[in-house]
Enzyme design. Structure first.
Site, short mmCIF file in Angstrom:
data_model
loop_
_atom_site.label_atom_id
_atom_site.label_comp_id
_atom_site.label_asym_id
_atom_site.label_seq_id
_atom_site.Cartn_x
_atom_site.Cartn_y
_atom_site.Cartn_z
N HIS A 154 10.02 -85.10 35.57
CA HIS A 154 12.29 -85.61 35.21
C HIS A 154 13.02 -84.99 36.18
CE1 HIS A 154 16.45 -82.82 34.13
NE2 HIS A 154 15.86 -83.89 33.79
N ASP A 188 17.92 -90.12 33.09
CA ASP A 188 17.93 -88.33 32.77
C ASP A 188 19.15 -88.27 32.22
OD1 ASP A 188 18.10 -85.59 33.36
OD2 ASP A 188 17.74 -86.80 35.91
N TYR A 214 18.89 -97.68 50.79
CA TYR A 214 16.95 -97.86 51.30
C TYR A 214 16.66 -96.01 51.21
CZ TYR A 214 16.88 -103.23 52.30
OH TYR A 214 16.75 -103.58 52.19
#
Lengths: 165, 165, 165, 165, 165, 165, 165, 165, 165, 165
Positions: J22, J66, J135
């Site tokens: 998770h 999630d 990034y």
């Protein structure tokens, strides 16, 4: 260190004993045994500074001897004609008598194993092979423990039995 | 095993002691010391089943204490207020007195080292630091030896000196 | 470096000698010996820049020759018809005479080993085999030390004996 | 071994010297230098049994000193107040004078390098730093060579120059 | 890069050539040779973009051909009936004539090697084997150099000789 | 498998628990805990298919809780405002009450540990931290056990105490 | 954990099952099987604490049995004369009947596989071999799963079939 | 990704194809082929999710088929009696006809290769072997590519030819 | 070797170029550049014996320059006051002019890249930084190619652009 | 291959997805993303030849987004002023709408997750960050999948949710 585990049993030795199964063999070697070369295909565990008896005793508290073969303990026999005495074998007999559940009811239940007579004493569990046969057997052992034992003819090989849960 | 080397010194320990140089530090840890986590950046050598004194004695036969610092031996000091006795420190003092060449002419030549008084007894060579300072120093040691020593406050750190050929 | 250990014995060599057992063999090879290919299954230890005699001498201070075989030292014999002289063998004889306890009481106790005559000089301990037999034996050695020895027929193989504690 | 390469230069040392570039530094350490811990991030090459001068001489036959800095050779300076003599430094001066092409036309061409005076003797190429600065510099060296040199203040650091083809 | 070493010799190739001993073999393979599969048990060194002659020339400046066998150089012979020309073999002959000390006094001393005639030209040093024999021999070589040589029948195998110091 | 060791304790888990020392921490994580990323610097042991309670029970038979801190057990506290129930905490309390020697004399001797009151029930041994503090602590644990526990707020962290021999 | 994958299937087991192809074999071993030594050339996956049936059930949800051999499931047969009952085999029969698509249309399509009768019940899919033949077959399995199953004669070997997309 | 290289060719596949030499073999395996076990001594490259034809086409743009053997492409033949159709073979024939320079002048020069007829169509380049011969050949391939191809009898083995510069 | 790939591009270089993405940087270093130490965190690829121009040319046939930055090529600028000429830069300009698709329509399509002027010649693509800035940038490059280039100021750094399929 | 698992999910990808917990993040990168350098501390999985959509679809069948954060999907936003269209984002929206259980009841149960509104469409689950923020986030992802996707702005990052058993 763990509760109930003899401190002489290192983490690696504990892991190795635990991952052995029924029929796997273990050599507890004396200080002059060529443990690294004989154990080239095995797990070699250094126990420098220790003797064989204290390791044998600790290991037999964790590992049962094979209940399905006649002689789960193997010694290297004295070379014919050699007058040497082997008093350390008596120590081994005492340890086995104290730790094997079939010889000492207090050590635990006698199961499993084939029905019938069962061993009446430690000598019923101990076989001997010649030096060269011992080397050959040791080469296919699962693990070799390198001790600093100084007694002669002190190498001993154990065959692991069935662990009942 | 080798001629003249105490059997308790395993091949790996021997190699490690040999590759240490002047100023490198070594921890001989008791059985509850978190040797693997503290020694994460060090070489960790398992000596399960052994106590600290026999290793200290064997190591000091091979490794000189640092002749260029005041206190080449470091103990973990008793926590303030703790009434515990530390009888194992007396053993350490005896071993150091017997093995350090500056304290025992029979152990070898006193050189090298700065001129001047020199130590008059083992206490002159032993410093103490608090528990947390000991942990911090141990994290940058070259090696950590994990014993099964059961005495309290038994951890000891050595700083290697110059070996004269 | 360690107290009492010749500096020429590197940490890795020290570890290797220590983990060898009774009957394991070690080759000290000259500078043109194909140490890496012959030692493919062995531990190869580089000692570039050194000759064989200084290593032989240092090793025999730590490792006893096998007391249970007739010829624990093996040389590569001169090829039949080759008129070459082998003066380095005389150096080897001197070193062995000085270091083997059976030949030099000052070097230590003569035990163990079978009763009887025992060697009366270094030649009693040195065997020779043909070039190709030497190569075959070397392939199963525990370790091969690669020196830069420039003398001819300078390769020597040692079989480790029993270390008494 | 190779034609024209000093035998003291092992295969690994040869590879390491070859892969170093302009500005990389190399430590030739004495027998008590903590080569393994200081060289933790470097390539450590064991040359046990050898002294520093023979390695310095062999290396300078293969590796030019940096022509673009004032002092491509660094010594660990004597601790202030220490009356010790450092005769080994004279050996280093002689070797450098013999091997550096700028000091010895016979050793090869003087190029490359900045125009101007150039060194008039080995001392023009040798700098000294305090013990702790030396340690700090050594930690970022490309390689550390561990010798058994027993002279004091014998550690030497070289900075590689440009190789002209 | 190093002083006096041809730049085409990489650090790894330099190390490999240096650790080879008397009798070890090296294959310089052309661009279509199955270097990785044939060299599965060898050290494979990539020299992509280069031809065989420049590597042969550089290697023979460092490595002597075996003085103890008749034909230390082995070529893969032309398959019977194949009318292909092999002009690269002439290049090899020239290089060998220029580099082998027995054929070119200027290249160095002729020693060692058996007394007698000695080679009178490069062809005396070059043997040929069939394609499949070449493959079999190559599988036990110490190292295989993978070039991008585009000439046909360009593979060449060298057997290292004795290096005199 | 070993005599007296719960079978759920794998060889690797056994080794890991054994090599932990006083003060090292261990996380028993539920099935959705990011064990591999949080445990990047730890030993991650997969126990897929198992719940936390059976592992907690097995581990507390081998590992004592830290007798020198107030709260050697740490739970991830419920996020403020979350009405979720945490019945698995009751299981943990029962297991701790059954296994901690200070709460259950039958489980063994109460030593060591500071004098004084001692815990009167499992809640005296259990602390709670917020989710993010739990994650931070877990990142420096010695080991993370990845279970498939499906209960919410089931992660538990243990701090190992002193093992008396 | 993943959606639709039984939690008992660890990431490594999942990867291993996935990379197996048609005809590869897998052993689900009981708690006393010498999984590490028999599986020396295989992938050994620890599932300590679990029994064989729950793993068999989970695996057969992901892996089809070989549709191209008569007996894709292999049991270790009872040693002749041993009166032991093997109730766990009935569990295996139930699981296979529930999971094999040829026996349970609801489990999926029956394809592929040779035309003809097909199995009429799980016994048509289960073969038995003697203890030593089982060991020999197990040594060439792709993977060995080490469980803690305590039932006797509980080892089972599966041969993977074709997965239709 | 690189200019002019089909994106389906991963970096590892590109390296592997490049390091293969004349005569090395490559298997492009379907989704049920036991690629990991058959390829135990080979390089196994996962191309999950792809079919064989797109890989065959991409590879033949980079790798020439062996010009020196009759049948550089090998298929696993249909088991005798199996009525299955193998339409994917037609795709292979089309790809080979489009990519092999001897069959398609536009694809490049026909050289090298023995003089004479040359192939007149893709079937002249494709051989078939029985299932078990295919497995045996595959075990000594240089690489095995694991695709997810679902067509039957889709495995194909390629033998690399000579690359002309 | 592969069809259409310059032979100077080794398998490892090919793999490395292929796995680089948009914005990753590559250093082609001259023979005295400290490639191994600067490239400690990068992939170092040995191309000993080669010059920079042939590698630059080969690489630009496979790798586009970054179309999204002003100066995708970086040179190490001449140290202020150094009168050295840098004729190799002209070679670089020629190669870039020949290979960059924006400068040579025949080399391929000009896409992608921001709209607008675009480069009108190779100098529009080449930046220069001081020696120390070059070193700092090189330390975070993805790969460092070690050549034997002997020209001065020959190091060049490339930033990879977007590959259009 | 496994029953019910999309073939595009390789064994290694399957293992990686399974061991994520998770809150762990995963990047599915396009063909020009610098996956190897950005993913230096992550697991990099090559899926060359595939596009992002087919991987996104396959992964969302195994991995829930999630449920405890607002935007478990992250895109790299278009650089301000760039007029490019991003049609691939519509594909992503469709896939998410089809696979997320909260948006498609048929895909499974909506639990767990905080009470309240929940997402009403895929845009409620998708966040965007600037190129450089993307990034930075990607550098701490658990895994990076390298595809050959050629669409612009196609990189997508997923945060794994809770798997209910």
């Amino acid at each position: 260190m763990l509760l109930g585990i003899p401190p002489i049993v290192s983490p690696l030795l504990l892991k190795t004993l635990s991952e052995m199964g029924h029929g796997d063999r273990l050599v507890i070697a004396d200080g002059n045994f060529p443990a690294e070369s004989v154990g080239r295909d095995a797990i070699v565990i250094r126990c420098d500074g220790h003797g064989v008896p204290e390791l044998l005793d600790a290991i037999l508290r964790l590992v049962p001897l094979d209940q399905y073969v006649d002689k789960p303990v193997t010694l290297m026999d004295v070379v014919p004609g050699d007058p040497v005495a082997t008093p350390i074998w008596d120590e081994y007999r005492d340890i086995i008598a104290r730790r094997d559940p079939r010889l000492n009811a207090a050590a635990g239940d006698r199961r499993p194993g084939p029905a019938g007579e069962g061993p009446s004493g430690p000598d019923d569990l101990i076989g001997k092979v010649s030096r060269f046969d011992f080397y050959d057997l040791a080469k296919s052992a699962y693990a070799v423990i390198a001790t600093s034992e100084s007694a002669q003819y002190a190498n001993v090989m154990l065959q692991k039995g069935v662990v009942l849960q």
